[in-house]
Design a protein around this motif. Sequence first.
Motif, PDB file in Angstrom:
ATOM      1  N   TYR A  82     -80.141   5.382  42.346  1.00  0.00           N
ATOM      2  CA  TYR A  82     -80.618   6.407  41.429  1.00  0.00           C
ATOM      3  C   TYR A  82     -79.782   6.522  40.155  1.00  0.00           C
ATOM      4  N   ALA A  83     -78.539   6.045  40.190  1.00  0.00           N
ATOM      5  CA  ALA A  83     -77.631   6.282  39.065  1.00  0.00           C
ATOM      6  C   ALA A  83     -78.194   5.788  37.719  1.00  0.00           C
ATOM      7  N   PRO A  84     -78.725   4.552  37.624  1.00  0.00           N
ATOM      8  CA  PRO A  84     -79.285   4.128  36.333  1.00  0.00           C
ATOM      9  C   PRO A  84     -80.450   5.006  35.896  1.00  0.00           C
ATOM     10  N   LEU A  85     -81.312   5.373  36.837  1.00  0.00           N
ATOM     11  CA  LEU A  85     -82.452   6.231  36.502  1.00  0.00           C
ATOM     12  C   LEU A  85     -81.996   7.588  36.002  1.00  0.00           C
TER      13      LEU A  85
ATOM     14  N   LEU B 161     -73.573   6.513  35.682  1.00  0.00           N
ATOM     15  CA  LEU B 161     -73.523   5.282  34.899  1.00  0.00           C
ATOM     16  C   LEU B 161     -73.831   5.576  33.440  1.00  0.00           C
ATOM     17  N   PRO B 162     -73.074   5.005  32.519  1.00  0.00           N
ATOM     18  CA  PRO B 162     -73.390   5.191  31.093  1.00  0.00           C
ATOM     19  C   PRO B 162     -74.548   4.289  30.694  1.00  0.00           C
ATOM     20  N   LEU B 163     -75.251   4.701  29.663  1.00  0.00           N
ATOM     21  CA  LEU B 163     -76.289   3.848  29.099  1.00  0.00           C
ATOM     22  C   LEU B 163     -75.660   2.701  28.321  1.00  0.00           C
ATOM     23  N   PRO B 164     -76.371   1.586  28.170  1.00  0.00           N
ATOM     24  CA  PRO B 164     -75.878   0.527  27.282  1.00  0.00           C
ATOM     25  C   PRO B 164     -75.652   1.095  25.880  1.00  0.00           C
ATOM     26  N   PRO B 165     -74.653   0.603  25.147  1.00  0.00           N
ATOM     27  CA  PRO B 165     -74.335   1.164  23.824  1.00  0.00           C
ATOM     28  C   PRO B 165     -75.530   1.231  22.894  1.00  0.00           C
ATOM     29  N   GLU B 166     -76.401   0.210  22.948  1.00  0.00           N
ATOM     30  CA  GLU B 166     -77.535   0.197  22.020  1.00  0.00           C
ATOM     31  C   GLU B 166     -78.541   1.296  22.330  1.00  0.00           C
ATOM     32  N   LEU B 167     -78.577   1.763  23.580  1.00  0.00           N
ATOM     33  CA  LEU B 167     -79.482   2.840  23.942  1.00  0.00           C
ATOM     34  C   LEU B 167     -78.797   4.203  23.877  1.00  0.00           C
ATOM     35  N   ALA B 168     -77.493   4.234  24.078  1.00  0.00           N
ATOM     36  CA  ALA B 168     -76.768   5.501  24.066  1.00  0.00           C
ATOM     37  C   ALA B 168     -76.786   6.151  22.693  1.00  0.00           C
ATOM     38  N   THR B 169     -76.936   5.357  21.661  1.00  0.00           N
ATOM     39  CA  THR B 169     -76.888   5.882  20.292  1.00  0.00           C
ATOM     40  C   THR B 169     -78.259   5.959  19.643  1.00  0.00           C
ATOM     41  N   THR B 170     -79.308   5.543  20.354  1.00  0.00           N
ATOM     42  CA  THR B 170     -80.623   5.520  19.737  1.00  0.00           C
ATOM     43  C   THR B 170     -81.209   6.923  19.607  1.00  0.00           C
ATOM     44  N   SER B 171     -82.005   7.117  18.589  1.00  0.00           N
ATOM     45  CA  SER B 171     -82.737   8.372  18.408  1.00  0.00           C
ATOM     46  C   SER B 171     -84.234   8.157  18.568  1.00  0.00           C
TER      47      SER B 171
END
Length: 376
Positions: free
Chosen positions: A106-109, A222-232
């Motif tokens: 479940y962590a990624p979800l 779990l953290p999101l990938p950097p490219e998704l963590a900063t997306t708007s």
Amino acid sequence: MIIQPTSLAALTWLGAAAGASSEGWRIGNVLSARPLGVNEQGLLVLQVGALTVETEAPGTKLPPQFQVRVLSVGAQPQLEVLSATAPLDSTVHQALRERLPQQNGYAPLLATVTALSQWSVAKQLPPYLRSALALLEHSMSTPRELATTEGLRQAVNRSGLFLEAQLAQAPTNDATVVQDDMKGALLRLMTILQGQATLSESSGDEVDPPLLYRGVTPQGRLPLPPELATTSDATELLPRLNTDVQAALARLEVAQLQANPNHWIVEIPVQHAEGADVLQISLKHEPEAERDWTMGFSLDLPSLGPIVGELQLRGLRLSVRLWAQLRETVDRLEGQFADLRQRLDTTGLFLDQLSVQFGLPQAGNGMSAVFLKATV
């Protein structure tokens, strides 16, 4: 290296990546196996299909001939030893073969859902998708609910593991069972996301075995990938959301397919104001003794770190063992022992052991399975 007695064994093979890709070594396939003897190094030599492997001798005696089912392939293929008397269910066999490579926790979800719950992103989503995400969050439990006996019971019931059984008993016009259930929420969300990219068979060479063969293991955020963590842009998160939903649903369905009346493991997402975590519970009943139970749990909270616990109930006698990865968490748990003893005194149970240890138990230590290291 852990070897434990079992009635249904799982073998972990190391160094068999080349052999595992041979004909017949596909997830879900059933292969014939037989022991060939012991070599000079004291390792047991087995023939599995067309391959010869070496493995550390298990604690139980293997029959002259037996069958194994391939649970995973790659650098660590895993095989399940099948009972010689148990007939193979082709439907279950095929379902496991399809879902094992897809499963994930479940962590990624939860990381993706948390990112989509931010208002600046969520308002970009269509109303029907926001409604499905809200239903998913509604099906999660809260710390307040899990603090009570009834709340924990309800959380287990709506974890998704028992959805079909509850639907079979519910009135035909009762929709609340699906709305409150984790699997029901995942199925609804997956249906809405069908237009997104489909899930590949496996995200890598390794495939995790079913939960029943792993024991309780803390699962941190779990953290999101950097490219998704900063997306708007919310649409950039939807393909990942689709993959995460299918992977979590596959893991839940594998747990259902591997269900054992005397031993099951359930995962419960827990919703906090700051995010969501995963509570894992293992409940095992000893058929020979009606009042003998073993309950394990694991949790990884940002404020406490990974925690694992085991409660053994033998009649009216209770033993409680806890493990914590952080030293300060060990001290905090020990500080609660007096209150816990006082509460147990009111239940009529006799406390044989209450302890907390620094560090975590070895993965799989509480499982009734034999894990063998082997090489081709």
